[in-house]
Motif scaffolding. Structure first.
Motif, PDB file in Angstrom:
ATOM      1  N   LEU A 112     -23.968 -27.571  18.622  1.00 57.33           N
ATOM      2  CA  LEU A 112     -23.723 -26.394  17.783  1.00 57.33           C
ATOM      3  C   LEU A 112     -22.869 -25.373  18.529  1.00 57.33           C
ATOM      4  N   ARG A 115     -19.366 -26.304  18.703  1.00 61.05           N
ATOM      5  CA  ARG A 115     -18.713 -26.079  17.410  1.00 61.05           C
ATOM      6  C   ARG A 115     -18.492 -24.595  17.135  1.00 61.05           C
ATOM      7  N   ASP A 117     -21.094 -22.336  16.560  1.00 57.88           N
ATOM      8  CA  ASP A 117     -22.097 -21.763  15.658  1.00 57.88           C
ATOM      9  C   ASP A 117     -22.805 -20.585  16.312  1.00 57.88           C
ATOM     10  N   ARG A 118     -22.764 -19.423  15.678  1.00 55.78           N
ATOM     11  CA  ARG A 118     -23.435 -18.242  16.230  1.00 55.78           C
ATOM     12  C   ARG A 118     -24.956 -18.326  16.083  1.00 55.78           C
ATOM     13  N   GLU A 119     -25.398 -19.142  15.136  1.00 52.60           N
ATOM     14  CA  GLU A 119     -26.838 -19.280  14.891  1.00 52.60           C
ATOM     15  C   GLU A 119     -27.414 -20.504  15.602  1.00 52.60           C
ATOM     16  N   ALA A 120     -26.752 -20.950  16.676  1.00 50.18           N
ATOM     17  CA  ALA A 120     -27.142 -22.202  17.339  1.00 50.18           C
ATOM     18  C   ALA A 120     -28.618 -22.192  17.750  1.00 50.18           C
TER      19      ALA A 120
END
Length: 222
Positions: A112, A115, A117-120
């Motif tokens: 994540l 990629r 993703d800030r919400e990983a």
């Protein structure tokens, strides 16, 4: 109407060894519909894992094409194929392939984060809870059981919401009861996510749980 997510068209794989040319795969063609589950079965050495590696774009065929969502993987360079893998594919291996220096949460967060993703962290925490490992987030692979490690691997694969999940003998290094529990979880997660599942297995009971079986004998689809 079902849409084909994968099209394999006349794929062959040949390699040179000391005795000359060896054919590992011969003229393999099939399609996979979106959300379909398919088992690839056959004896050891029949070419199953090679076929899986070609589906992933990790190995290149000697001839033929593989299209994922209509994109020919082998007109892409390795960096472009890696980008497709990151966006579209999930993997579950017999040997778990967890990074030993990362804990369970960090292993699931890693793809994540790659990629962007800030919400990983939140996504990985939720997914580890979904596979029953809420109490093991900070544990490293060396202190997790085989079944727990494979659950982390499942969480890492499914947290990406892949279009296609490739699993190579995912219960091969687990005892029967643990393997059965892991497979139950894999099929459950697969239904929830609407992923297309391709599973290499020696286990007839696991293969029969898939909607379709493709049998490879001596490198050919039979």
């Amino acid at each position: 109407m079902s849409v084909n997510i994968v099209e394999v068209d006349r794929v062959s794989k040949r390699v040179q060894d000391a005795s000359g040319e060896l054919t590992i795969l011969h003229d393999i063609s099939f399609t996979l519909a979106a959300q379909e589950s398919v088992a690839i079965v056959g004896a050891s050495g029949s070419g199953k894992s090679t076929l899986l590696a070609i589906l992933a774009g990790l190995d290149t065929p000697s001839s033929g094409t593989v299209r994922l969502r209509g994109q020919d993987l082998f007109v892409l360079n390795e960096d472009q194929r890696a980008a497709v893998r990151g966006a579209e594919l999930g993997f579950v291996f017999q040997s778990f392939q967890l990074l030993p220096n990362l804990n369970a949460l960090e292993n699931v967060m890693l793809p994540l984060e790659l990629r962007g993703d800030r919400e990983a962290r939140a996504m990985a925490t939720h997914m580890l809870g979904r596979v029953g490992l809420s109490q093991r987030l900070s544990h490293y692979p060396r202190v997790l059981s085989g079944g727990e490690q494979q659950r982390v691997a499942l969480a890492r694969a499914f947290v990406m919401r892949p279009a296609l999940l490739l699993a190579d003998e995912p219960t091969g290094s687990l005892d029967f009861a643990t393997g059965a529990a892991v497979m139950e979880l894999m099929f459950e997660l697969n239904r929830e996510a609407g992923t297309t599942l391709v599973l290499v297995t020696h286990d007839p009971a696991i293969a029969q749980r898939c909607e379709r079986q493709l049998r490879i004998e001596a490198g050919a689809l039979v």
